[in-house]
Design a protein around this motif. Structure first.
Motif, PDB file in Angstrom:
ATOM      1  N   CYS A   1       0.870  -1.272   0.092  1.00 18.12           N
ATOM      2  CA  CYS A   1       0.069  -0.037   0.002  1.00 18.12           C
ATOM      3  C   CYS A   1       0.874   1.299  -0.122  1.00 18.12           C
ATOM      4  CB  CYS A   1      -0.994  -0.217   1.315  1.00 18.12           C
ATOM      5  SG  CYS A   1      -1.869  -1.309   1.234  1.00 18.12           S
ATOM      6  N   ARG A   2       0.559   2.209  -0.605  1.00 17.75           N
ATOM      7  CA  ARG A   2       1.382   3.610  -0.846  1.00 17.75           C
ATOM      8  C   ARG A   2       0.419   4.612  -0.217  1.00 17.75           C
ATOM      9  NH1 ARG A   2       0.059   3.359  -6.958  1.00 17.75           N
ATOM     10  NH2 ARG A   2      -1.757   2.752  -5.848  1.00 17.75           N
ATOM     11  N   LEU A   3       1.000   5.070   1.056  1.00 19.37           N
ATOM     12  CA  LEU A   3       0.591   6.182   1.880  1.00 19.37           C
ATOM     13  C   LEU A   3       1.162   7.550   1.528  1.00 19.37           C
ATOM     14  CD1 LEU A   3       0.462   4.154   5.085  1.00 19.37           C
ATOM     15  CD2 LEU A   3      -1.177   4.015   3.179  1.00 19.37           C
ATOM     16  N   PHE A   4       0.234   8.615   1.571  1.00 21.78           N
ATOM     17  CA  PHE A   4       0.762   9.930   1.936  1.00 21.78           C
ATOM     18  C   PHE A   4       0.441  10.286   3.214  1.00 21.78           C
ATOM     19  CE2 PHE A   4       1.227  12.103  -2.823  1.00 21.78           C
ATOM     20  CZ  PHE A   4       2.217  11.222  -3.103  1.00 21.78           C
ATOM     21  N   MET A   5       1.472  11.234   3.830  1.00 18.47           N
ATOM     22  CA  MET A   5       1.191  11.892   4.971  1.00 18.47           C
ATOM     23  C   MET A   5       1.764  13.281   4.989  1.00 18.47           C
ATOM     24  SD  MET A   5       2.591  10.443   8.923  1.00 18.47           S
ATOM     25  CE  MET A   5       4.256  10.811   8.499  1.00 18.47           C
ATOM     26  N   ALA A   6       0.803  14.049   5.738  1.00 17.02           N
ATOM     27  CA  ALA A   6       1.158  15.323   5.950  1.00 17.02           C
ATOM     28  C   ALA A   6       1.341  15.410   7.353  1.00 17.02           C
ATOM     29  CB  ALA A   6       0.102  16.456   5.317  1.00 17.02           C
ATOM     30  N   GLU A   7       2.472  16.068   8.193  1.00 13.79           N
ATOM     31  CA  GLU A   7       2.480  16.430   9.580  1.00 13.79           C
ATOM     32  C   GLU A   7       3.699  17.401   9.564  1.00 13.79           C
ATOM     33  OE1 GLU A   7       2.511  17.151  13.091  1.00 13.79           O
ATOM     34  OE2 GLU A   7       1.053  15.292  12.760  1.00 13.79           O
ATOM     35  N   ASP A   8       3.075  18.464  10.221  1.00 13.07           N
ATOM     36  CA  ASP A   8       4.341  19.512  10.507  1.00 13.07           C
ATOM     37  C   ASP A   8       5.467  19.386  11.537  1.00 13.07           C
ATOM     38  OD1 ASP A   8       3.012  22.165  12.265  1.00 13.07           O
ATOM     39  OD2 ASP A   8       2.101  20.159  12.124  1.00 13.07           O
ATOM     40  N   SER A   9       4.959  18.598  12.510  1.00 14.63           N
ATOM     41  CA  SER A   9       5.924  18.282  13.463  1.00 14.63           C
ATOM     42  C   SER A   9       6.746  17.277  13.331  1.00 14.63           C
ATOM     43  CB  SER A   9       5.112  17.916  14.896  1.00 14.63           C
ATOM     44  OG  SER A   9       6.014  17.603  15.964  1.00 14.63           O
ATOM     45  N   ALA A  10       8.077  17.542  13.248  1.00 11.96           N
ATOM     46  CA  ALA A  10       8.983  16.616  13.039  1.00 11.96           C
ATOM     47  C   ALA A  10       9.127  15.432  13.899  1.00 11.96           C
ATOM     48  CB  ALA A  10      10.466  17.262  13.023  1.00 11.96           C
ATOM     49  N   ILE A  11       8.969  15.692  15.179  1.00 15.59           N
ATOM     50  CA  ILE A  11       8.812  14.710  16.299  1.00 15.59           C
ATOM     51  C   ILE A  11       7.951  13.736  15.969  1.00 15.59           C
ATOM     52  CG2 ILE A  11       8.700  14.174  18.543  1.00 15.59           C
ATOM     53  CD1 ILE A  11      10.433  16.541  19.004  1.00 15.59           C
ATOM     54  N   ILE A  12       6.710  13.986  15.684  1.00 19.55           N
ATOM     55  CA  ILE A  12       5.498  13.383  15.613  1.00 19.55           C
ATOM     56  C   ILE A  12       5.437  12.624  14.266  1.00 19.55           C
ATOM     57  CG2 ILE A  12       3.147  13.232  15.269  1.00 19.55           C
ATOM     58  CD1 ILE A  12       2.739  15.610  17.256  1.00 19.55           C
ATOM     59  N   ARG A  13       6.066  13.365  13.152  1.00 23.18           N
ATOM     60  CA  ARG A  13       6.341  12.632  11.925  1.00 23.18           C
ATOM     61  C   ARG A  13       7.170  11.533  12.047  1.00 23.18           C
ATOM     62  NH1 ARG A  13       7.323  16.975   9.483  1.00 23.18           N
ATOM     63  NH2 ARG A  13       9.602  17.050   9.429  1.00 23.18           N
ATOM     64  N   GLU A  14       8.271  11.783  12.813  1.00 21.21           N
ATOM     65  CA  GLU A  14       9.177  10.681  12.730  1.00 21.21           C
ATOM     66  C   GLU A  14       8.510   9.553  13.436  1.00 21.21           C
ATOM     67  OE1 GLU A  14      12.732  12.416  14.290  1.00 21.21           O
ATOM     68  OE2 GLU A  14      13.052  13.632  12.252  1.00 21.21           O
ATOM     69  N   SER A  15       7.981   9.847  14.559  1.00 18.63           N
ATOM     70  CA  SER A  15       7.304   8.768  15.525  1.00 18.63           C
ATOM     71  C   SER A  15       6.195   8.093  14.701  1.00 18.63           C
ATOM     72  CB  SER A  15       6.511   9.464  16.506  1.00 18.63           C
ATOM     73  OG  SER A  15       7.639   9.908  17.520  1.00 18.63           O
ATOM     74  N   ILE A  16       5.431   8.657  13.927  1.00 24.53           N
ATOM     75  CA  ILE A  16       4.317   8.022  12.937  1.00 24.53           C
ATOM     76  C   ILE A  16       4.969   7.213  12.100  1.00 24.53           C
ATOM     77  CG2 ILE A  16       2.541   8.286  11.451  1.00 24.53           C
ATOM     78  CD1 ILE A  16       1.913  10.702  13.008  1.00 24.53           C
ATOM     79  N   LEU A  17       5.933   7.620  11.176  1.00 22.69           N
ATOM     80  CA  LEU A  17       6.598   6.966  10.378  1.00 22.69           C
ATOM     81  C   LEU A  17       7.434   5.626  11.006  1.00 22.69           C
ATOM     82  CD1 LEU A  17       8.536   9.616   8.289  1.00 22.69           C
ATOM     83  CD2 LEU A  17       6.694   8.018   7.377  1.00 22.69           C
ATOM     84  N   ARG A  18       7.913   5.727  12.172  1.00 21.58           N
ATOM     85  CA  ARG A  18       8.649   4.528  12.539  1.00 21.58           C
ATOM     86  C   ARG A  18       7.528   3.536  13.083  1.00 21.58           C
ATOM     87  NH1 ARG A  18      10.427   6.880  16.685  1.00 21.58           N
ATOM     88  NH2 ARG A  18       8.990   6.596  18.092  1.00 21.58           N
ATOM     89  N   ILE A  19       6.530   3.982  13.538  1.00 26.64           N
ATOM     90  CA  ILE A  19       5.567   3.124  14.063  1.00 26.64           C
ATOM     91  C   ILE A  19       4.755   2.401  12.842  1.00 26.64           C
ATOM     92  CG2 ILE A  19       3.137   2.625  15.071  1.00 26.64           C
ATOM     93  CD1 ILE A  19       4.198   4.938  17.162  1.00 26.64           C
ATOM     94  N   LEU A  20       4.618   3.233  11.849  1.00 21.90           N
ATOM     95  CA  LEU A  20       3.889   2.608  10.523  1.00 21.90           C
ATOM     96  C   LEU A  20       4.990   1.679   9.746  1.00 21.90           C
ATOM     97  CD1 LEU A  20       1.962   5.597   9.025  1.00 21.90           C
ATOM     98  CD2 LEU A  20       0.995   3.673  10.309  1.00 21.90           C
ATOM     99  N   HIS A  21       5.880   1.934   9.875  1.00 17.16           N
ATOM    100  CA  HIS A  21       7.077   0.963   9.358  1.00 17.16           C
ATOM    101  C   HIS A  21       7.163  -0.123  10.010  1.00 17.16           C
ATOM    102  CE1 HIS A  21       9.460   4.520   6.920  1.00 17.16           C
ATOM    103  NE2 HIS A  21       8.473   4.267   6.314  1.00 17.16           N
ATOM    104  N   SER A  22       7.239  -0.111  11.081  1.00 21.60           N
ATOM    105  CA  SER A  22       7.232  -1.320  11.956  1.00 21.60           C
ATOM    106  C   SER A  22       6.134  -2.320  11.790  1.00 21.60           C
ATOM    107  CB  SER A  22       7.550  -1.017  13.583  1.00 21.60           C
ATOM    108  OG  SER A  22       6.581  -0.442  14.176  1.00 21.60           O
ATOM    109  N   SER A  23       4.855  -1.753  11.382  1.00 21.05           N
ATOM    110  CA  SER A  23       3.647  -2.475  11.417  1.00 21.05           C
ATOM    111  C   SER A  23       3.491  -2.946   9.821  1.00 21.05           C
ATOM    112  CB  SER A  23       2.563  -1.811  11.506  1.00 21.05           C
ATOM    113  OG  SER A  23       2.275  -0.600  10.679  1.00 21.05           O
ATOM    114  N   GLY A  24       4.455  -2.788   8.963  1.00 25.25           N
ATOM    115  CA  GLY A  24       4.600  -3.159   7.635  1.00 25.25           C
ATOM    116  C   GLY A  24       4.187  -2.149   6.642  1.00 25.25           C
TER     117      GLY A  24
END
Length: 323
Positions: A191-214
């Motif tokens: 699946c191909r996702l787009f994500m818009a999030e201005d907070s660098a810390i939150i953006r990196e946290s979401i990316l890390r969690i989504l990546h770890s989930s697949g």
């Protein structure tokens, strides 16, 4: 007492790329927060405060509001300001009673000025360097020759209560309608996702969690404008025959509060586009309340989840893309 928004008769049309910010003072310096986070403003009464021993220095204690107690945070102390200089209002301190991330907290400030309606294009994001090391502010805007810093209340609460940050517990696997040899992680990886999030810390946290989930195919953007610019590029390439449908994306995750182009406006633009309107859009924001759900529905959002409920976010993405 009714909410500030109700008292002022405030109800912005959804997807206009505008925000209403209330200006408050710490000393003589102006700061601001989104009116959507503000439930009410009440005078500070020390008699309604209960001091909590061994609490962090900026946590005054609990504050009594209509029979309920809420945490009270002194913003002067938390932002390490010297409160010696009097505020222009020259009156008693007030408590900003705010609701976000499904929680209510009080913030002690020196006074309030007025509400400003501005375009998100007027909001200047902090530089990437400052944002990474001083993330208690999300940006600034100028009014009448003075700069007003926008305070990131969510980050402040997360500093005091780490459990208020993003955490992930894997949801149950989503059932499929037909047999498949692919694992859940493999299906997510397609699946191909787009994500818009201005907070660098939150953006990196979401990316890390989504990546770890697949979910590994994610294009992340620093604000709604950068995301929409890339969408336009991909649409142009598709129109010119430079690639097939893989030029597009399968789902969009967006914050609501973002400089330049807010999430509601981004969602409205996607849903008004005949080529894109079928793509699910999920609003992932600390601002999700009953009133904000109405705004999300107005712009055509398919789903809406309050931060920091990222486990629910993963489950909702699964529901749209894997069934």
């Amino acid at each position: 007492m009714s909410t500030v928004a109700e008292k002022q008769g405030i109800l912005l049309e959804s997807g206009t790329n505008e925000i209403e910010l209330i200006e408050f003072y710490l000393g003589s310096q102006s700061f601001g927060i989104n009116v959507h986070k503000l439930r009410e403003i009440i005078p500070y009464d020390e008699a309604k405060t209960t001091i909590l021993p061994e609490s962090p220095p900026s946590v005054v204690g609990t504050f009594l509001v209509r029979g309920n107690t809420i945490p009270l945070i002194d913003l002067n102390v938390h932002l390490r300001r010297n409160p010696g200089e009097a505020a222009p209002t020259a009156g008693r301190q007030v408590v900003l009673v705010c609701e976000f991330n499904r929680c209510v907290n009080g913030f002690l400030v020196d006074g309030v000025n007025q509400i400003h309606r501005v375009s998100w294009k007027q909001i200047q994001p902090l530089s990437a360097f400052i944002g990474r090391y001083r993330p208690r502010f999300t940006g600034s805007f100028e009014i009448d020759g003075r700069e007003i810093l926008i305070v990131d209340l969510e980050h402040i609460v997360a500093e005091l209560d780490p459990e208020a940050g993003l955490s992930y517990t894997a949801p149950e696997a989503v059932p499929v309608s037909a047999p498949t040899e692919l694992s859940l992680e493999e299906r997510r990886g397609q699946c191909r996702l787009f994500m818009a999030e201005d907070s660098a810390i939150i953006r990196e946290s979401i990316l890390r969690i989504l990546h770890s989930s697949g979910y590994t195919q994610i294009c992340a953007f620093v604000d709604g404008e950068a995301c929409y610019d890339e969408i336009l590029v991909r649409k142009k390439n598709l129109k010119n025959g430079d690639g097939g449908e893989d030029q597009l994306f399968d789902l969009l995750i967006s914050d609501i509060e973002m400089p330049k182009l807010d999430g509601l406006t981004l969602c409205r633009r996607v849903k008004e586009d005949p080529l894109l309107k079928h793509i699910p859009v999920i609003m992932f924001s600390s601002l999700i309340t009953e009133q904000m759900v109405f705004h999300c529905q107005q712009v055509g959002a398919d789903g809406y989840i309050s931060k920091p409920q990222i486990t629910e976010l993963v489950a909702m993405i699964d529901g749209y893309l894997l069934k």
